[in-house]
Design a protein around this motif. Structure first.
Motif, PDB file in Angstrom:
ATOM      1  N   ALA A  70       0.820  -1.213   0.000  1.00  0.00           N
ATOM      2  CA  ALA A  70       0.000   0.000   0.000  1.00  0.00           C
ATOM      3  C   ALA A  70       0.850   1.257   0.000  1.00  0.00           C
ATOM      4  O   ALA A  70       0.422   2.303  -0.493  1.00  0.00           O
ATOM      5  N   ASP A  75      -2.379   0.859  -7.472  1.00  0.00           N
ATOM      6  CA  ASP A  75      -3.834   0.794  -7.623  1.00  0.00           C
ATOM      7  C   ASP A  75      -4.369  -0.617  -7.384  1.00  0.00           C
ATOM      8  O   ASP A  75      -5.488  -0.787  -6.903  1.00  0.00           O
ATOM      9  N   ASP A 100      -7.370  -6.062   0.091  1.00  0.00           N
ATOM     10  CA  ASP A 100      -8.694  -5.451  -0.024  1.00  0.00           C
ATOM     11  C   ASP A 100      -8.933  -4.462   1.122  1.00  0.00           C
ATOM     12  O   ASP A 100      -9.495  -3.382   0.913  1.00  0.00           O
ATOM     13  N   GLU A 101      -8.473  -4.812   2.318  1.00  0.00           N
ATOM     14  CA  GLU A 101      -8.671  -3.938   3.480  1.00  0.00           C
ATOM     15  C   GLU A 101      -7.912  -2.621   3.356  1.00  0.00           C
ATOM     16  O   GLU A 101      -8.351  -1.603   3.897  1.00  0.00           O
ATOM     17  N   VAL A 102      -6.781  -2.625   2.650  1.00  0.00           N
ATOM     18  CA  VAL A 102      -6.027  -1.370   2.489  1.00  0.00           C
ATOM     19  C   VAL A 102      -6.419  -0.644   1.204  1.00  0.00           C
ATOM     20  O   VAL A 102      -5.779   0.348   0.825  1.00  0.00           O
ATOM     21  N   GLY A 103      -7.451  -1.128   0.516  1.00  0.00           N
ATOM     22  CA  GLY A 103      -7.996  -0.398  -0.620  1.00  0.00           C
ATOM     23  C   GLY A 103      -7.410  -0.734  -1.967  1.00  0.00           C
ATOM     24  O   GLY A 103      -7.598   0.020  -2.924  1.00  0.00           O
ATOM     25  N   LEU A 104      -6.718  -1.866  -2.093  1.00  0.00           N
ATOM     26  CA  LEU A 104      -6.147  -2.266  -3.375  1.00  0.00           C
ATOM     27  C   LEU A 104      -7.042  -3.303  -4.049  1.00  0.00           C
ATOM     28  O   LEU A 104      -7.581  -4.200  -3.389  1.00  0.00           O
ATOM     29  N   ARG A 370      -0.867   1.344   9.850  1.00  0.00           N
ATOM     30  CA  ARG A 370      -2.257   1.580   9.436  1.00  0.00           C
ATOM     31  C   ARG A 370      -3.059   0.304   9.601  1.00  0.00           C
ATOM     32  O   ARG A 370      -2.543  -0.781   9.422  1.00  0.00           O
TER      33      ARG A 370
END
Length: 370
Positions: A70, A75, A100-104, A370
């Motif tokens: 991350a 992306d 998925d939890e870190v937004g990727l 994070r």
């Protein structure tokens, strides 16, 4: 963990990606989980970790790997596990969930073993059969392009570690004698007995006798410190000139350089001249492998820095492993090792060495996860 700032490889399918991974890492992974991160259509980072032992919880390592990826401003990513399904599946699932939890976005999740690959996300038997898809990396156009571009994929990580292992036999005997001569030469320069404390009392790992990091030129006898600085500057500059002309240092030159590098003012001068050029990596690899065991900390860390700057994160990691096994308290190696493990970009160290550099890394080490 590797930044992939190298000649571009065109990856258009899972088979292409599987063929490219060894060149992104520098070796063929085994019993590993690899995350290949992309920004737009470009691969920007590849990170590898060992598969957890059977029965171990893959969650903590998966979350750490996801946090590292991350930080690369990616992306999306593909997760690839290398090994039998019983060991790979749970780890790949855990890494995918952590990404998925870190937004990727997870583009694909693959398993590779015995010359075949499987996709965990594809359920179409025409392209992802249950028995796996065979692939031949030697026949891949991606492999051919990588080799043409000068990239190398060693058989395994042990082969990479062997590239920084110490020379033995006649080379070791010759270097032992050369190092005795270098210590005598330094003693004449500083007025200290051979093998005794250097100006400011610095030990072979760059710490003064009392154990607190200090620069040899900031304490002790000023004339001796100035002499060491001048000799070190000359030795470092001569080494870089010789290496960039394609000439190898002789035993006495290497021994003299390794003895002088125990002084932080000399090491930092060498550091300021070290970048990610092939010549820098070649120089510090040669010096590390020929150095006497007690004198490996500085050349090994300089090799790690050069490799990291060039995008050869795996080489940097094995160099630091060797340094820290012998010198676990060598502060620069500890800081660089932490930076690699957290996926810090080499550009974060632009302008080093400098007074603020180590402080920047220490502040980053204290940041909450994070």
């Amino acid at each position: 963990m590797n930044s992939t700032e190298r000649p571009r490889l065109s990856v258009r399918s899972p088979a292409d990606l599987v063929a490219a991974v060894p060149y992104l890492l520098g070796f063929h992974p085994e019993d590993s989980v690899v995350v290949v991160a992309v920004r737009g259509r470009r691969v920007v980072f590849a990170a590898r970790g060992d598969l957890p032992e059977p029965g171990a919880d893959p969650g903590p390592a998966a979350r750490h790997l996801a946090q590292v990826v991350a930080r690369q401003d990616a992306d999306a990513a593909t997760v690839i596990g290398y090994g039998p399904a019983a060991r790979v599946t749970g780890t790949v699932d855990a890494v995918g969930e952590a990404l998925d939890e870190v937004g990727l976005i997870v583009l694909d999740a693959l398993r590779v073993t015995d010359g075949r690959w499987w996709s965990y996300l594809c359920e179409e038997p025409t392209c992802c059969p249950a028995e796996g898809t065979p692939y031949d990396p030697a026949a891949s156009r991606v492999s051919a392009a990588a080799v043409f571009a000068g990239q190398v994929a060693l058989p395994d990580r042990a082969a990479l570690a062997a590239q920084v292992s110490p020379f033995g036999g006649p080379v070791r005997l010759a270097m032992r004698s050369a190092t005795v001569r270098a210590r005598r030469r330094l003693a004449v320069l500083t007025g200290e007995p051979p093998g005794g404390p250097s100006p400011g009392g610095t030990a072979s790992d760059g710490r003064p006798a009392g154990g607190t990091p200090a620069d040899a030129t900031r304490s002790g006898d000023a004339p001796a410190a100035r002499a060491v600085r001048a000799a070190g500057t000359a030795a470092v500059r001569a080494a870089f000139r010789r290496q960039r002309r394609g000439e190898r240092l002789d035993d006495d030159e290497v021994a003299w350089l390794t003895v002088l590098l125990t002084h932080l003012v000399v090491r930092d001068h060498a550091w300021s001249r070290t970048d990610g050029r092939d010549a820098d990596i070649s120089l510090w690899t040669d010096v590390l492998r020929r150095a006497e065991p007690e004198l490996t900390a500085a050349p090994g860390t300089l090799l790690a820095f050069a490799a990291w700057r060039s995008g050869h994160g795996a080489l940097a990691a094995v160099a630091l492993e060797r340094v820290l096994a012998a010198h676990p308290d060598y502060s620069l190696a500890v800081l660089l090792d932490d930076a690699l493990r957290r996926g810090l970009a080499p550009s974060e160290l632009d302008g080093w060495p400098g007074a603020a550099g180590p402080a920047v890394l220490r502040r980053r080490r204290r940041r909450p996860r994070r």
